[in-house]
Design a protein around this motif. Structure first.
Motif, mmCIF file in Angstrom:
data_model
loop_
_atom_site.group_PDB
_atom_site.id
_atom_site.type_symbol
_atom_site.label_atom_id
_atom_site.label_comp_id
_atom_site.label_asym_id
_atom_site.label_seq_id
_atom_site.Cartn_x
_atom_site.Cartn_y
_atom_site.Cartn_z
ATOM 1 N N GLY A 32 16.149 70.191 91.384
ATOM 2 C CA GLY A 32 16.020 70.411 89.961
ATOM 3 C C GLY A 32 15.614 69.140 89.241
ATOM 4 O O GLY A 32 15.704 68.048 89.795
ATOM 5 N N GLY A 33 15.161 69.285 88.018
ATOM 6 C CA GLY A 33 14.762 68.150 87.194
ATOM 7 C C GLY A 33 13.617 68.547 86.288
ATOM 8 O O GLY A 33 13.563 69.683 85.801
ATOM 9 N N TYR A 34 12.722 67.608 86.090
ATOM 10 C CA TYR A 34 11.551 67.833 85.244
ATOM 11 C C TYR A 34 10.291 67.456 86.020
ATOM 12 O O TYR A 34 10.281 66.474 86.763
ATOM 13 C CB TYR A 34 11.617 66.978 83.975
ATOM 14 N N VAL A 35 9.237 68.228 85.813
ATOM 15 C CA VAL A 35 7.962 67.881 86.442
ATOM 16 C C VAL A 35 7.387 66.697 85.672
ATOM 17 O O VAL A 35 7.088 66.802 84.488
ATOM 18 C CB VAL A 35 6.973 69.074 86.431
ATOM 19 N N GLU A 36 7.299 65.552 86.366
ATOM 20 C CA GLU A 36 6.783 64.338 85.734
ATOM 21 C C GLU A 36 5.275 64.210 85.897
ATOM 22 O O GLU A 36 4.603 63.606 85.073
ATOM 23 C CB GLU A 36 7.467 63.104 86.317
ATOM 24 N N ALA A 37 4.746 64.753 86.988
ATOM 25 C CA ALA A 37 3.300 64.672 87.237
ATOM 26 C C ALA A 37 2.909 65.716 88.273
ATOM 27 O O ALA A 37 3.747 66.170 89.059
ATOM 28 C CB ALA A 37 2.929 63.276 87.732
ATOM 29 N N VAL A 38 1.647 66.081 88.255
ATOM 30 C CA VAL A 38 1.083 66.979 89.263
ATOM 31 C C VAL A 38 -0.195 66.317 89.765
ATOM 32 O O VAL A 38 -1.062 65.949 88.972
ATOM 33 C CB VAL A 38 0.766 68.376 88.680
ATOM 34 N N LYS A 73 3.382 69.599 84.110
ATOM 35 C CA LYS A 73 4.024 68.409 83.573
ATOM 36 C C LYS A 73 4.865 68.735 82.344
ATOM 37 O O LYS A 73 4.426 69.435 81.440
ATOM 38 C CB LYS A 73 2.965 67.369 83.211
ATOM 39 N N GLY A 74 6.097 68.239 82.367
ATOM 40 C CA GLY A 74 7.007 68.435 81.245
ATOM 41 C C GLY A 74 7.945 69.615 81.407
ATOM 42 O O GLY A 74 8.933 69.725 80.681
ATOM 43 N N ASP A 75 7.682 70.497 82.345
ATOM 44 C CA ASP A 75 8.513 71.692 82.541
ATOM 45 C C ASP A 75 9.818 71.341 83.249
ATOM 46 O O ASP A 75 9.843 70.540 84.173
ATOM 47 C CB ASP A 75 7.784 72.747 83.371
ATOM 48 N N SER A 78 14.519 74.163 88.289
ATOM 49 C CA SER A 78 15.747 74.206 89.078
ATOM 50 C C SER A 78 15.344 74.296 90.539
ATOM 51 O O SER A 78 14.240 74.741 90.867
ATOM 52 C CB SER A 78 16.593 75.421 88.707
ATOM 53 N N SER A 79 16.236 73.920 91.408
ATOM 54 C CA SER A 79 15.960 74.033 92.833
ATOM 55 C C SER A 79 15.622 75.480 93.167
ATOM 56 O O SER A 79 16.318 76.400 92.760
ATOM 57 C CB SER A 79 17.182 73.573 93.628
ATOM 58 N N PHE A 104 3.809 67.886 93.302
ATOM 59 C CA PHE A 104 4.640 67.987 92.102
ATOM 60 C C PHE A 104 5.712 66.898 92.151
ATOM 61 O O PHE A 104 6.614 66.961 92.975
ATOM 62 C CB PHE A 104 5.310 69.363 92.023
ATOM 63 N N LYS A 105 5.590 65.895 91.274
ATOM 64 C CA LYS A 105 6.592 64.831 91.213
ATOM 65 C C LYS A 105 7.698 65.292 90.266
ATOM 66 O O LYS A 105 7.459 65.492 89.074
ATOM 67 C CB LYS A 105 5.983 63.524 90.728
ATOM 68 N N ILE A 106 8.892 65.478 90.827
ATOM 69 C CA ILE A 106 10.025 65.952 90.025
ATOM 70 C C ILE A 106 11.014 64.804 89.860
ATOM 71 O O ILE A 106 11.434 64.182 90.834
ATOM 72 C CB ILE A 106 10.692 67.171 90.683
ATOM 73 N N GLY A 107 11.364 64.536 88.603
ATOM 74 C CA GLY A 107 12.302 63.460 88.298
ATOM 75 C C GLY A 107 13.396 63.948 87.377
ATOM 76 O O GLY A 107 13.469 65.131 87.026
ATOM 77 N N ASP A 108 14.236 63.014 86.973
ATOM 78 C CA ASP A 108 15.386 63.355 86.133
ATOM 79 C C ASP A 108 15.106 63.236 84.634
ATOM 80 O O ASP A 108 15.845 63.767 83.823
ATOM 81 C CB ASP A 108 16.578 62.460 86.497
#
Length: 137
Positions: A32-38, A73-75, A78-79, A104-108
């Motif tokens: 889970g987290g936020y999509v930081e980049a694609v 990006k920005g979405d 959840s796992s 898909f880079k997922i961050g906090d």
């Protein structure tokens, strides 16, 4: 949708556009987290390999094939959330699915989406062929 189909068909035989791919697979978020980049280059490269682009002018495009982004990006994710749907006709490998997941880079941290605020058009004077040929700039 029917209006669109009639309009496209009225321009020629585009029946391939409305067919469905044989397979639809989903790539899911590992955390889970936020999509930081694609990574669009990775998605574009895999799109070509599975048939929705050309590497050579002679390559045939497989019209029903493609990658549909479910998150961008920005979405918030959840796992287990769907990141992308891959519509393909048998060319997708497990390695490609892993690469799509890794695109898909997922961050906090939530990162705001940068919207285009305006476009500035700059008009350059055009040269005639004779001016170009004579080295004018």
């Amino acid at each position: 949708k029917q209006w669109y189909q009639r309009r496209v068909r009225g321009q020629g035989d585009y029946g391939e556009v409305f067919k469905s791919a044989k397979h639809v697979e989903t790539v899911e978020a590992a955390r889970g987290g936020y999509v930081e980049a694609v990574d669009a280059m990775t998605l574009g490269r895999i799109s070509v390999i599975i048939g929705c682009g050309r590497q050579l002018p002679s390559d045939v495009i497989d019209m029903p094939v493609g990658i549909k982004l479910r998150k961008t990006k920005g979405d918030k994710v959840s796992s287990g959330d769907a990141l992308a749907e891959i519509h393909h006709n048998g060319r997708l490998t497990e390695e490609m699915k892993l690469q799509i997941k890794e695109a898909f880079k997922i961050g906090d941290q939530h990162c705001p989406i940068e919207r285009i605020k305006g476009v500035v058009l700059v008009r350059q004077p055009t040269l005639s062929f004779a001016e170009y040929k004579n080295g004018a700039s």
